[in-house]
Write a protein that holds these residues in place. Sequence first.
Motif, mmCIF file in Angstrom:
data_model
loop_
_atom_site.group_PDB
_atom_site.id
_atom_site.type_symbol
_atom_site.label_atom_id
_atom_site.label_comp_id
_atom_site.label_asym_id
_atom_site.label_seq_id
_atom_site.Cartn_x
_atom_site.Cartn_y
_atom_site.Cartn_z
ATOM 1 N N ASP A 7 -7.495 -2.314 1.595
ATOM 2 C CA ASP A 7 -6.079 -2.591 1.318
ATOM 3 C C ASP A 7 -5.812 -4.007 1.787
ATOM 4 N N MET A 33 0.809 -1.213 0.000
ATOM 5 C CA MET A 33 0.000 0.000 0.000
ATOM 6 C C MET A 33 0.844 1.265 0.000
ATOM 7 N N MET A 64 4.919 -9.036 -1.260
ATOM 8 C CA MET A 64 3.535 -8.927 -0.824
ATOM 9 C C MET A 64 2.615 -8.877 -2.031
ATOM 10 N N ASN A 113 -4.107 -10.074 5.185
ATOM 11 C CA ASN A 113 -4.651 -9.017 6.024
ATOM 12 C C ASN A 113 -5.544 -8.108 5.188
#
Length: 584
Positions: free
Chosen positions: A224, A42, A86, A201
Amino acid sequence: MDANTLRRRFLDFFRQHDHAVIGSAPLIPENDPSVLFTTAGMHPLIPFLLGEPHPAGRRLANFQKCLRTNDIEEVGDAAHLTFFEMLGNWSLGDYWKEQAIRLNYTLFTEVFGHDPERLHVTCFAGDADAPRDDEAAAIWRSLGIPERRITFLSKVDNWWGPAGVTGPCGPDSEVFFDTNPGGPSDETPASNPQRFWEIGNNVFMAYDKRADGSYVPLAQCNVDVGIGLERNLMVIQGVSSAFETDVFAPIVEAILRQARGEDPFAVRVIADHVRAAVFVLAEGVRPGNSDQPYIARRLIRRVSRYGRRIGINGPFLARLAESVVATLSDAYPELSQESTQIYTALDDEERRFQQTLARGEREFERAAEQVRAQDGDTLAGQTIFHLYDTFGFPLELTEDLAREQGLTVDRPGFEAAFAAHQEQSRQGGAGRFKGGLAERNPATTRLHTATHLLQAALRQVLGPQVEQRGSNITTERLRFDFSYGERLTPEQIATVEGIVNERIVGDLAVHWSEMRLEEARQRGALGLFEERYGETVKVYAIGDVSLEVCGGPHVEHTGDLGRFRIVKEEAVAAGVRRIKAVLE
Ligand code: SER
């Protein structure tokens, strides 16, 4: 499923759900000096999470290279990594909780093939800033996750962000994989973190945290989602550490081919750090003493040390780097594009580190001499700590050298000195921009001594009317404010730099003594006498070129400083100039 397939299937899935696939942003953040590295997918998207329209649309997905260095000392177990990948998907004011959680669940169970019976989730328990997230819990329940596999946790666990001090943040809902489904049924991710691995997450970014600590609702609600690639590979490939997955296996093999003896911890540190170093170097960073260059240096030197520990002597990083490039350049073509330069940089830094080690070994000889002169056979804890702190000598290296010379080491004494130092750093806090000298580590200590040399040189070049007006030191640079009415000429700056470097090369000894304030003044020590100091003060002398009232700490010889360079000279107020300088 291998890593390349996983990345591809992840992106295909989100393309099918109308997401635009965007590239991995650089590891060195563009336009954000508040962090050294990109730490989450992010991060490069912050302006868009705050409301700026993204050119690719309101639904995005990518895989992002990330680096987190705050846990660098923990690396070596099965879980900690510095560099990691990620996978991320975002809704910029588009879909909200319901669709986000549904997509996440489908991805995990259908695309990645995780067993739905083994998923646990956590949701935000609520507090004064935001309500309990019953909405997220209800969506998970509707997908078949029973009550007992849903845990509500407080802000410490179930709130994400902001990435810095201010910015977008919100409650999150984390997904965990149960590695021991036959285990006690009352255990949760909170009660047994070893058993449950976090695999993703979902952050519901509905707030902007302001500098005053308040949480203001954002103009647009964003989602996000961050998914650790290595973790998910571990689950899919049925292995118990990231080092056994296909993004690491060839690197580990390359290490084992060169190692003598068994030391899984050292092998993991080397594998992690060499991978991280390759990615940092691929962005054009070269090892140095501040900012990203300092991290590159630290990673490489740690690899060198651990290499020595498993019996690899001589330069070996470039050879290992080849295995990193081979393993990851399909996903990150910059690695093969930059490979030649990466190998050269690794070789250079390894050689430089050998020289540092040689200096530390000389210092060790001096200390050993002293012990013998006093008919002793034990190196004191303080001495070992000094070798560690100033020369980067790890305990085990000192132990090896001591053993070779028939000496023993005062290990508890070292641990006590180390703990005292940790306590000082802890009290000082660890904020990158904290400044001040609370953060006592080798980098700030060196810069502190350099500040004294700088002040002395400025007075020599500009005259004794130069007085300190302020000083601030981070691990990356020193900042020194002083009274002087005009901009310095390039010649003056070069002369000041030259004087400081001459004194560094001269390897002057640094000594301190305690004396009464009045005596310090009479001896001509520099200091802010009006304020601050008690009756008895500590005075630091550097050779015969500098005398200052100061609490320390400082290096013991100026030769430890490296090369001094002024990076900026500017005005801060009428009659006050500011210099920023680094050691490289
Ligand atoms: N920002 C969240 C994280 O880093 C999700 O992407 O975990």
